[in-house]
Design a protein around this motif. Structure first.
Motif, PDB file in Angstrom:
ATOM      1  N   THR A   1      57.755  38.779  -0.687  1.00 39.85           N
ATOM      2  CA  THR A   1      57.199  37.538  -0.778  1.00 39.85           C
ATOM      3  C   THR A   1      55.629  37.797  -1.183  1.00 39.85           C
ATOM      4  O   THR A   1      55.066  36.678  -1.572  1.00 39.85           O
ATOM      5  CB  THR A   1      57.275  36.803   0.514  1.00 39.85           C
ATOM      6  OG1 THR A   1      56.541  37.579   1.613  1.00 39.85           O
ATOM      7  CG2 THR A   1      58.723  36.420   0.868  1.00 39.85           C
ATOM      8  N   GLU A   2      55.229  38.806  -1.040  1.00 38.80           N
ATOM      9  CA  GLU A   2      53.805  39.347  -1.025  1.00 38.80           C
ATOM     10  C   GLU A   2      53.001  38.202   0.025  1.00 38.80           C
ATOM     11  O   GLU A   2      51.665  38.070  -0.224  1.00 38.80           O
ATOM     12  CB  GLU A   2      53.034  38.899  -2.338  1.00 38.80           C
ATOM     13  CG  GLU A   2      53.854  39.804  -3.302  1.00 38.80           C
ATOM     14  CD  GLU A   2      53.181  39.809  -4.815  1.00 38.80           C
ATOM     15  OE1 GLU A   2      52.448  40.722  -5.155  1.00 38.80           O
ATOM     16  OE2 GLU A   2      53.420  38.642  -5.519  1.00 38.80           O
ATOM     17  N   LEU A   3      53.461  37.644   0.970  1.00 40.98           N
ATOM     18  CA  LEU A   3      52.722  36.855   1.880  1.00 40.98           C
ATOM     19  C   LEU A   3      52.402  37.685   3.145  1.00 40.98           C
ATOM     20  O   LEU A   3      52.993  38.833   3.482  1.00 40.98           O
ATOM     21  CB  LEU A   3      53.396  35.748   2.218  1.00 40.98           C
ATOM     22  CG  LEU A   3      54.151  34.646   1.008  1.00 40.98           C
ATOM     23  CD1 LEU A   3      54.866  33.418   1.698  1.00 40.98           C
ATOM     24  CD2 LEU A   3      52.781  34.284   0.336  1.00 40.98           C
ATOM     25  N   GLY A   4      51.400  37.150   3.940  1.00 45.28           N
ATOM     26  CA  GLY A   4      51.030  37.651   5.161  1.00 45.28           C
ATOM     27  C   GLY A   4      52.047  38.097   6.413  1.00 45.28           C
ATOM     28  O   GLY A   4      52.299  39.020   7.029  1.00 45.28           O
ATOM     29  N   ASN A   5      52.870  36.839   6.594  1.00 40.19           N
ATOM     30  CA  ASN A   5      54.271  37.202   7.372  1.00 40.19           C
ATOM     31  C   ASN A   5      53.818  37.469   8.902  1.00 40.19           C
ATOM     32  O   ASN A   5      54.710  38.466   9.096  1.00 40.19           O
ATOM     33  CB  ASN A   5      55.253  38.020   6.685  1.00 40.19           C
ATOM     34  CG  ASN A   5      55.768  37.517   5.411  1.00 40.19           C
ATOM     35  OD1 ASN A   5      56.000  36.421   5.337  1.00 40.19           O
ATOM     36  ND2 ASN A   5      55.966  38.232   4.359  1.00 40.19           N
ATOM     37  N   GLN A   6      52.869  37.023   9.275  1.00 41.16           N
ATOM     38  CA  GLN A   6      52.434  37.186  10.694  1.00 41.16           C
ATOM     39  C   GLN A   6      53.615  36.771  11.639  1.00 41.16           C
ATOM     40  O   GLN A   6      54.230  35.913  11.572  1.00 41.16           O
ATOM     41  CB  GLN A   6      51.247  36.284  10.970  1.00 41.16           C
ATOM     42  CG  GLN A   6      50.694  36.308  12.358  1.00 41.16           C
ATOM     43  CD  GLN A   6      49.542  35.472  12.527  1.00 41.16           C
ATOM     44  OE1 GLN A   6      48.464  35.767  12.096  1.00 41.16           O
ATOM     45  NE2 GLN A   6      49.711  34.249  13.253  1.00 41.16           N
ATOM     46  N   VAL A   7      53.922  37.965  12.502  1.00 37.91           N
ATOM     47  CA  VAL A   7      55.014  37.680  13.593  1.00 37.91           C
ATOM     48  C   VAL A   7      54.727  36.765  14.530  1.00 37.91           C
ATOM     49  O   VAL A   7      53.694  36.704  15.284  1.00 37.91           O
ATOM     50  CB  VAL A   7      55.372  39.001  14.028  1.00 37.91           C
ATOM     51  CG1 VAL A   7      56.443  38.790  15.095  1.00 37.91           C
ATOM     52  CG2 VAL A   7      55.786  40.086  12.859  1.00 37.91           C
ATOM     53  N   GLY A   8      55.551  35.617  14.682  1.00 40.68           N
ATOM     54  CA  GLY A   8      55.519  34.794  15.763  1.00 40.68           C
ATOM     55  C   GLY A   8      56.439  35.008  16.799  1.00 40.68           C
ATOM     56  O   GLY A   8      57.696  35.688  16.681  1.00 40.68           O
ATOM     57  N   VAL A   9      56.058  35.041  17.966  1.00 36.73           N
ATOM     58  CA  VAL A   9      56.734  35.220  19.339  1.00 36.73           C
ATOM     59  C   VAL A   9      56.889  34.046  20.217  1.00 36.73           C
ATOM     60  O   VAL A   9      55.522  33.495  20.484  1.00 36.73           O
ATOM     61  CB  VAL A   9      56.089  36.561  19.930  1.00 36.73           C
ATOM     62  CG1 VAL A   9      56.510  37.958  19.094  1.00 36.73           C
ATOM     63  CG2 VAL A   9      54.776  36.497  20.408  1.00 36.73           C
ATOM     64  N   SER A  10      57.682  33.768  20.775  1.00 38.22           N
ATOM     65  CA  SER A  10      57.969  32.698  21.763  1.00 38.22           C
ATOM     66  C   SER A  10      58.969  32.959  22.830  1.00 38.22           C
ATOM     67  O   SER A  10      60.132  33.510  22.639  1.00 38.22           O
ATOM     68  CB  SER A  10      58.365  31.531  21.214  1.00 38.22           C
ATOM     69  OG  SER A  10      57.423  30.865  19.911  1.00 38.22           O
ATOM     70  N   THR A  11      58.652  32.577  24.149  1.00 34.34           N
ATOM     71  CA  THR A  11      59.570  32.810  25.352  1.00 34.34           C
ATOM     72  C   THR A  11      59.647  31.631  26.049  1.00 34.34           C
ATOM     73  O   THR A  11      58.473  31.003  26.506  1.00 34.34           O
ATOM     74  CB  THR A  11      59.164  34.063  25.945  1.00 34.34           C
ATOM     75  OG1 THR A  11      60.193  34.312  26.929  1.00 34.34           O
ATOM     76  CG2 THR A  11      57.868  34.021  26.390  1.00 34.34           C
ATOM     77  N   VAL A  12      60.877  31.404  26.760  1.00 32.61           N
ATOM     78  CA  VAL A  12      60.979  30.259  27.663  1.00 32.61           C
ATOM     79  C   VAL A  12      61.004  31.049  28.964  1.00 32.61           C
ATOM     80  O   VAL A  12      61.762  32.039  29.284  1.00 32.61           O
ATOM     81  CB  VAL A  12      61.988  29.327  27.583  1.00 32.61           C
ATOM     82  CG1 VAL A  12      62.447  28.602  28.752  1.00 32.61           C
ATOM     83  CG2 VAL A  12      61.829  28.436  26.497  1.00 32.61           C
TER      84      VAL A  12
END
Length: 413
Positions: free
Chosen positions: A241-252
């Protein structure tokens, strides 16, 4: 899961014009962030340094005559001409560029990947990948760099975001986060991480749903949709993709006495402003990778850090409270440029009455209040009831995905 309305292309209409003027230039290019000063000084640092040294040299000799003072002023003006010229060029580029709304279309799932529709967006997930997330990680020392077409519009993107931000919101910070260079494969092989700046995310993944055009050229100069979806409708791998693709994290999180703690997102939140979010959600940071070489350990560390920050469990006493976090799933969020997202569950080993849940001063831009979900309502959610029926607000995409994965885990017990 909530059902998303049918996606139809919106009518093309110019976005709000970018505001200019001395006040915006002074506040947003220099005062608000060193990143803006760097945009202009990067190419002219040698000239500015030479001018400063020349002035120092002249003044060191002593301003004994009018001629000496005039020479110093002339040197300063001549030396700063390139910097002023560059500033005028940036202003012209801002006038030339504008964006129109182009929603990201649905994708054609490949293999066992599936398109999950939430009330506020869409995520592409894979049950097989979810079962093979415990794998090695490799952190690349090279920082992500924007491709030329996106780098060219980065100043306009940041200027537009700043001119439209709320007066009460703090200026965006060009922090260093962690991006994912390739999707987890089914073989369980290593995944590669790399540092990525927040402003580069603003000029890559976060441009999803927009086309940027040049009035002078009369054509599109940036559109990330072509980097996300192939001609056959399939989602392009992260590595291409050549994009930044920052990793998202979520937790309940659930307390030991069965309460679920959630967060109402503030107006400054990039992804889910005004919505109800998981107990902790955000992005991976370099600190989360230090001393860890397994993907699930890195992601769980990021989830727990975000949870403690957003629930305000940051005092010395609260840091003694043990939290166990399990990574449950992975997906790519289409509305956020198909960036990678991980979803998890955290067990807080303390009763609600023993927790000092508060909004820390560092989170007041991002958290408006906390939602405490009663144990009986938690059981209703885990049984499949829609979150909206609780009357707590509208769930964010990460919250819906966390709840969905938690229900699946509970059903297998």
């Amino acid at each position: 899961m909530g059902e998303l309305d049918a996606v139809t292309p919106a009518q093309s209409a110019p976005a709000q014009p970018i505001r200019h003027g001395a006040r915006l230039w002074l506040q947003h290019r220099f005062s608000a962030s060193w990143g803006w000063a760097r945009l202009l000084l990067a190419k002219n640092w040698a000239v500015v340094a030479g001018t400063a040294l020349s002035l120092i040299g002249v003044l060191a000799l002593g301003v004994e005559t009018l001629g000496t003072g005039v020479i110093a002023i002339v040197l300063a003006i001549v030396g700063l001409i390139p910097l002023v010229s560059d500033w005028l060029k940036v202003r012209q580029e801002l006038r030339d560029l504008y964006s129109i709304h182009r929603p990201i279309p649905d994708v054609v799932p490949d293999g066992d990947w599936e398109l999950v529709r939430c009330s506020q967006g869409r995520v592409v997930t894979s049950p097989s990948v979810d079962q093979s997330l415990d794998r090695p990680v490799v952190l690349d020392s090279r920082q992500y760099a924007l491709p030329p077409d996106l780098a060219a519009i980065k100043p306009a993107v940041i200027a537009l975001a700043r001119s439209q931000r709320s007066r009460t919101a703090a200026p965006a910070f060009d922090g260093l986060n962690i991006g994912l260079r390739d999707d987890p494969d089914l073989s369980g092989g290593p995944v590669h991480l790399q540092p990525v700046r927040y402003f580069d995310m603003m000029a890559s993944n976060y441009l999803a749903g927009q086309q940027w055009l040049s009035r002078g050229l009369g054509r599109v100069v940036a559109d990330i949709t072509r980097r996300l979806i192939a001609d056959d409708g399939r989602l392009i791998p992260l590595s291409d993709t050549e994009l930044g693709n920052q990793v998202g994290v979520s937790t309940v999180a659930l307390t030991s006495d069965g309460w679920m703690l959630l967060v109402h997102q503030g107006v400054a939140s990039r992804s889910s402003a005004g919505l109800v979010a998981p107990s902790g959600s955000g992005s991976l940071e370099p600190l989360d990778v230090e001393g860890r070489d397994r993907l699930t350990d890195v992601v769980a560390a990021g989830m727990e850090r975000e949870l403690r920050e957003e629930l305000g469990l940051v005092s010395a006493a609260m840091r003694e409270v043990r939290i166990e976090t399990t990574v449950l799933g992975y997906g790519r969020w289409l509305e956020k440029g198909a960036k990678p997202e991980f979803y998890g569950f955290s067990r807080i080993h303390a009763a609600l009455r023993d927790l000092d849940v508060r909004i820390d001063v560092s989170e007041r831009q991002f958290v408006t209040k906390h939602a405490r979900i009663r144990p009986d309502d938690v059981q209703r959610l885990l049984a499949g009831e829609r979150f909206e029926t609780l009357g707590q607000g509208v769930p964010s995409v990460p919250l819906e995905l966390c709840l969905a994965r938690l229900r699946e885990v509970q059903s297998l017990r």
